[in-house]
Structure formats: structure tokens, C-alpha cells
Design a protein around this motif. Structure first.
Motif, PDB file in Angstrom:
ATOM      1  N   ALA A 132       3.671   0.644  -1.225  1.00  0.00           N
ATOM      2  CA  ALA A 132       3.297   2.031  -1.514  1.00  0.00           C
ATOM      3  C   ALA A 132       2.347   2.574  -0.450  1.00  0.00           C
ATOM      4  N   LEU A 133       1.377   1.766  -0.034  1.00  0.00           N
ATOM      5  CA  LEU A 133       0.432   2.197   0.991  1.00  0.00           C
ATOM      6  C   LEU A 133       1.122   2.353   2.347  1.00  0.00           C
ATOM      7  N   ILE A 134       2.064   1.466   2.629  1.00  0.00           N
ATOM      8  CA  ILE A 134       2.834   1.582   3.874  1.00  0.00           C
ATOM      9  C   ILE A 134       3.671   2.860   3.848  1.00  0.00           C
ATOM     10  N   ALA A 135       4.330   3.122   2.723  1.00  0.00           N
ATOM     11  CA  ALA A 135       5.152   4.334   2.596  1.00  0.00           C
ATOM     12  C   ALA A 135       4.304   5.589   2.742  1.00  0.00           C
ATOM     13  N   SER A 136       3.077   5.551   2.256  1.00  0.00           N
ATOM     14  CA  SER A 136       2.180   6.692   2.390  1.00  0.00           C
ATOM     15  C   SER A 136       1.853   6.942   3.863  1.00  0.00           C
TER      16      SER A 136
ATOM     17  N   SER B 263       8.901  12.641  -0.479  1.00  0.00           N
ATOM     18  CA  SER B 263       9.590  11.562  -1.194  1.00  0.00           C
ATOM     19  C   SER B 263       8.950  10.213  -0.903  1.00  0.00           C
ATOM     20  N   LEU B 264       8.633   9.972   0.368  1.00  0.00           N
ATOM     21  CA  LEU B 264       7.998   8.703   0.738  1.00  0.00           C
ATOM     22  C   LEU B 264       6.638   8.552   0.055  1.00  0.00           C
ATOM     23  N   ALA B 265       5.862   9.626   0.062  1.00  0.00           N
ATOM     24  CA  ALA B 265       4.539   9.564  -0.552  1.00  0.00           C
ATOM     25  C   ALA B 265       4.627   9.408  -2.066  1.00  0.00           C
ATOM     26  N   ARG B 266       5.631  10.053  -2.672  1.00  0.00           N
ATOM     27  CA  ARG B 266       5.738  10.061  -4.128  1.00  0.00           C
ATOM     28  C   ARG B 266       6.270   8.740  -4.691  1.00  0.00           C
ATOM     29  N   MET B 267       7.277   8.163  -4.020  1.00  0.00           N
ATOM     30  CA  MET B 267       7.919   6.964  -4.564  1.00  0.00           C
ATOM     31  C   MET B 267       6.939   5.812  -4.746  1.00  0.00           C
ATOM     32  N   GLY B 268       6.121   5.572  -3.730  1.00  0.00           N
ATOM     33  CA  GLY B 268       5.159   4.487  -3.841  1.00  0.00           C
ATOM     34  C   GLY B 268       4.117   4.753  -4.905  1.00  0.00           C
ATOM     35  N   ALA B 269       3.649   5.996  -4.974  1.00  0.00           N
ATOM     36  CA  ALA B 269       2.638   6.348  -5.968  1.00  0.00           C
ATOM     37  C   ALA B 269       3.170   6.169  -7.386  1.00  0.00           C
ATOM     38  N   GLU B 270       4.397   6.610  -7.605  1.00  0.00           N
ATOM     39  CA  GLU B 270       5.004   6.469  -8.933  1.00  0.00           C
ATOM     40  C   GLU B 270       5.175   4.998  -9.308  1.00  0.00           C
TER      41      GLU B 270
ATOM     42  N   ALA C  40      -2.772  -6.612   7.796  1.00  0.00           N
ATOM     43  CA  ALA C  40      -3.746  -6.283   6.750  1.00  0.00           C
ATOM     44  C   ALA C  40      -4.082  -7.513   5.904  1.00  0.00           C
ATOM     45  N   THR C  41      -5.366  -7.742   5.724  1.00  0.00           N
ATOM     46  CA  THR C  41      -5.822  -8.818   4.845  1.00  0.00           C
ATOM     47  C   THR C  41      -6.370  -8.262   3.542  1.00  0.00           C
ATOM     48  N   SER C  42      -6.306  -6.937   3.400  1.00  0.00           N
ATOM     49  CA  SER C  42      -6.705  -6.293   2.148  1.00  0.00           C
ATOM     50  C   SER C  42      -5.852  -5.051   1.960  1.00  0.00           C
ATOM     51  N   LEU C  43      -5.910  -4.474   0.779  1.00  0.00           N
ATOM     52  CA  LEU C  43      -5.089  -3.305   0.451  1.00  0.00           C
ATOM     53  C   LEU C  43      -5.975  -2.149   0.019  1.00  0.00           C
ATOM     54  N   ALA C  44      -6.959  -1.829   0.857  1.00  0.00           N
ATOM     55  CA  ALA C  44      -7.962  -0.837   0.477  1.00  0.00           C
ATOM     56  C   ALA C  44      -7.439   0.591   0.503  1.00  0.00           C
ATOM     57  N   ASN C  45      -6.545   0.923   1.462  1.00  0.00           N
ATOM     58  CA  ASN C  45      -6.030   2.284   1.574  1.00  0.00           C
ATOM     59  C   ASN C  45      -4.798   2.311   2.461  1.00  0.00           C
ATOM     60  N   ASP C  46      -4.226   3.513   2.656  1.00  0.00           N
ATOM     61  CA  ASP C  46      -2.966   3.620   3.393  1.00  0.00           C
ATOM     62  C   ASP C  46      -3.134   3.638   4.910  1.00  0.00           C
ATOM     63  N   GLY C  47      -4.354   3.369   5.381  1.00  0.00           N
ATOM     64  CA  GLY C  47      -4.586   3.304   6.810  1.00  0.00           C
ATOM     65  C   GLY C  47      -3.879   2.149   7.491  1.00  0.00           C
ATOM     66  N   ILE C  48      -3.412   1.167   6.717  1.00  0.00           N
ATOM     67  CA  ILE C  48      -2.760   0.009   7.319  1.00  0.00           C
ATOM     68  C   ILE C  48      -1.483   0.396   8.063  1.00  0.00           C
ATOM     69  N   ALA C  49      -0.894   1.550   7.720  1.00  0.00           N
ATOM     70  CA  ALA C  49       0.369   1.936   8.365  1.00  0.00           C
ATOM     71  C   ALA C  49       0.376   3.380   8.825  1.00  0.00           C
ATOM     72  N   SER C  50      -0.774   4.019   8.854  1.00  0.00           N
ATOM     73  CA  SER C  50      -0.798   5.454   9.165  1.00  0.00           C
ATOM     74  C   SER C  50      -0.999   5.706  10.656  1.00  0.00           C
ATOM     75  N   PRO C  51      -0.631   6.900  11.135  1.00  0.00           N
ATOM     76  CA  PRO C  51      -0.883   7.280  12.524  1.00  0.00           C
ATOM     77  C   PRO C  51      -2.269   7.901  12.694  1.00  0.00           C
ATOM     78  N   VAL C  52      -3.227   7.373  11.971  1.00  0.00           N
ATOM     79  CA  VAL C  52      -4.590   7.910  11.976  1.00  0.00           C
ATOM     80  C   VAL C  52      -5.583   6.747  12.046  1.00  0.00           C
TER      81      VAL C  52
END
Length: 353
Positions: free
Chosen positions: A226-230, A198-205, A117-129
């Protein structure tokens, strides 16, 4: 007593640091992904030349492919090219669009995919989608989670500020998505996964309360993680539920009705703040409003160029974007007039923060 456990898909390697793109060949060798650098590197139109210049010294055997548009057709075209070669892995380097095209194309032939990832736009950088446009409509396609996730903070620092700030909105929207998931459990008896939550919440918090901004490596690292954890939360549950509720229904509705209005993260953050207001959670609303304001993200419809009436139309349409999902929007089942009155009160509440 029997020991019970479960196996979950997760990246083998997660690296967040400066200089990662330039060191890519060594990173792939150290991670036993590709000892000789026989990989397909996928780049987008914006940073393609700069990226190729950086990786050539360490990845002389790599084949470089360019892609653009973020469409299903582009992903299928790339997949056809990959089939003609013999690669240890596919490495997608760039923003979310480039990474998603690479994810889908690699998944087509069962090739390991490394997300750089060269930007941090959303959690797609680590998602199965993979989010791709097909016939003018953006859809979500299930793929294998990336085998490795690498974030180069040098590129993040010099990238478009608005793009990276959008990732903040996407990260903290998990708080609203999780509240919707818990509502679905209480009202409809939906299954709820504590590990995914827990994974989704920890990064968001962490992002919600972290001081600093994207000019600070510490904050950028927390946002990346946080985006990776999401993305991991979605992989653990096998669905986007831990990171997508009414907030994303509103985002998808705006995308459908008024395309080009705002980025994924901007609209997700705005939708999350509105849904949190609808829940009457004053403490969370204040926290999220302050966070979005601190990072200069949209908080009211006019911030993304939407009129009062357009946003009401989007909220009315929102549940249709995810018919199987139960959120605060479905729970309240408001009429257009009720939404309009709530929105007017919401705008006043935001102004007070």
C-alpha cells in the motif's frame, strides 16, 4: 483510431519478503542493477552495524557510508562523497530518514537509487520525494523515483512497533486526501488523474479492512504494498496530491508549531480522521476510527500530547503549509471558535467508537 498511452516512472523491481537484506547482492545482480556489487550502501546510525554484517558476504565490493540527521546538509555531504567514487547504484538501507538522504544524494549525480526499507513508517519508501530538514524546517524535494524498492520483513518484524504502526496511519490517510482532491475538482475544476487516484485508493482500502496486525506477514505485506502504491501514485501524477490533503496540512502544521509531537504517520492518520469527520462522512469516519483504534494509533489530540487549544491552533495554521492546495479545511474556512466547537464534537464522536 489512434492508440493513446502514457509513460510513467516506476521502480523496475519491487520485492517484499524476509531475508532481502542478506540476499541483496544476488537481488542486485539478478535485477541487472550491479553484477559485481560496485554500489554505495547508505546506512543510518541505528541498524548500520547489523546491516553491514549481513550484506558483506554478498556485496564485498560495496562502499558503505553512514548518515544521520535527515538534513539537507547530510544529503549534500553524502553526495560529495559519492562523486569521488564510481558506482553502479546507490542503495539506501534503513528507515525513511536514511532512504530520503540516499535518494537526494543519488539524484544529485543521476545515479540509480535502490530503496531498502527496514520499517514501514510512511510512503516515502517508494515516492519521488525526499523529505529533508533545512534550517530547522522540513521540506520536500523532488527526486527520481527509486529504481527498486525492497522491504525486508525480518527487519520490519523486529523494528520499533510505533514506527511501523505509523505507516498504517499514513496509508489510510489517502482516503481523506483523495476526498479532498475530488472536492478540489468539483469546486475549483482541478485536474484529476484516475490512475493516480486508483493506485492511492487501492492500497488504502486494503489496509483499512485487512484483518491481522504487523505480527502477521500477510498484513505487513499488504501495508508495504500500500505504501509503495502510494509512492507510485505520486509519481504518476507528478505531485503529492493523491496522497496529501487536509490530513497532511494538519500534520505539517503540528510539526511546525509543536515539533516532536508525533510521527508523520501518526499525525497523518489523526488529521485524516478529523477531516473525514468535518466532511460528515459517517461511514468512512467509523471505518477509519475503528482501524486506527484497532492498531493503537492516535485518534484524538491528547493521544499525541496536544491540548484542545494546541490542536485548534494547528488546524488554523494548516492551510498555510500548502497554500496552493484546496481541501476540506479551505472549503469550510472555519474560525478558531468554529474549529474548537467542531473538535469538541469530534472527540465525543471518537469516544463512541
Amino acid at each position: 483510431m489512434p492508440l493513446l498511452a502514457r509513460s510513467v516512472q516506476a521502480p523496475l523491481h519491487i520485492i517484499v519478503r524476509r531475508g532481502a537484506v542478506a540476499d541483496l547482492g544476488q537481488i542486485l545482480a539478478d535485477g541487472r542493477v550491479s553484477a559485481g556489487g560496485d554500489v554505495a550502501v547508505v546506512v543510518g546510525p541505528g541498524l548500520g552495524e547489523r546491516i553491514v554484517e549481513l550484506i558483506r558476504p554478498s556485496l564485498r565490493s560495496a562502499d558503505v557510508f553512514s548518515t544521520s540527521g535527515g538534513t539537507l546538509d547530510a544529503a549534500l555531504e553524502l553526495a560529495a562523497k559519492l562523486r569521488a567514487g564510481h558506482y553502479d547504484a546507490v542503495v539506501g538501507i534503513g528507515g525513511g530518514t536514511t532512504v530520503d538522504v540516499a535518494k537526494y544524494a543519488a539524484n544529485r549525480w543521476g545515479l540509480p537509487m535502490i530503496s531498502v526499507a527496514t520499517s514501514l513508517a510512511n510512503d516515502g519508501i517508494a515516492s519521488p520525494v525526499a523529505s529533508l530538514i533545512n534550517d530547522g524546517i522540513k521540506g520536500s524535494y523532488g527526486v527520481h523515483i527509486p529504481f527498486g524498492v525492497i522491504v525486508d520483513l525480518d527487519f520490519v518484524e523486529t523494528g520499533p512497533d510505533r514506527v511501523n504502526r505509523g505507516g498504517i496511519g499514513d496509508a489510510i490517510s489517502n482516503i481523506s486526501a483523495l476526498a479532498d482532491w475530488e472536492l478540489g475538482r468539483e469546486v475549483r475544476g482541478e485536474p484529476f488523474d484516475g490512475l493516480a487516484a486508483s493506485l492511492a485508493r487501492m492500497g488504502a482500502e486494503a489496509v483499512l479492512t485487512m484483518p491481522g496486525d504487523l505480527t502477521d506477514d500477510a498484513f505487513a505485506t499488504v501495508l508495504a504494498e500500500a505504501l509503495i502504491a502510494s509512492g507510485l501514485a505520486m509519481a504518476v501524477y507528478g505531485d503529492s496530491r493523491p496522497a496529501s490533503g487536509g490530513c497532511h496540512e494538519i500534520m505539517h502544521a503540528v510539526d511546525s508549531l509543536f515539533p516532536g509531537t508525533g510521527s508523520h504517520g501518526e499525525l497523518a492518520g489523526l488529521g485524516a480522521l478529523f477531516c473525514t469527520f468535518l466532511r460528515g462522512d459517517e461511514r468512512r469516519f467509523a471505518q477509519m476510527a475503528d482501524c486506527l483504534g484497532r492498531h493503537h494509533l492516535p485518534r484524538v489530540p491528547s493521544d499525541v500530547g496536544l491540548t484542545h487549544e494546541q490542536f485548534v491552533e494547528a488546524v488554523v495554521f494548516a492551510p498555510r503549509t500548502r497554500p496552493d492546495r484546496y481541501t476540506i479545511l479551505e472549503h469550510l474556512a472555519m474560525s478558531p471558535d468554529e474549529i474548537s466547537r467542531k473538535l469538541a464534537t469530534y472527540v465525543e464522536a471518537v469516544a463512541a467508537h
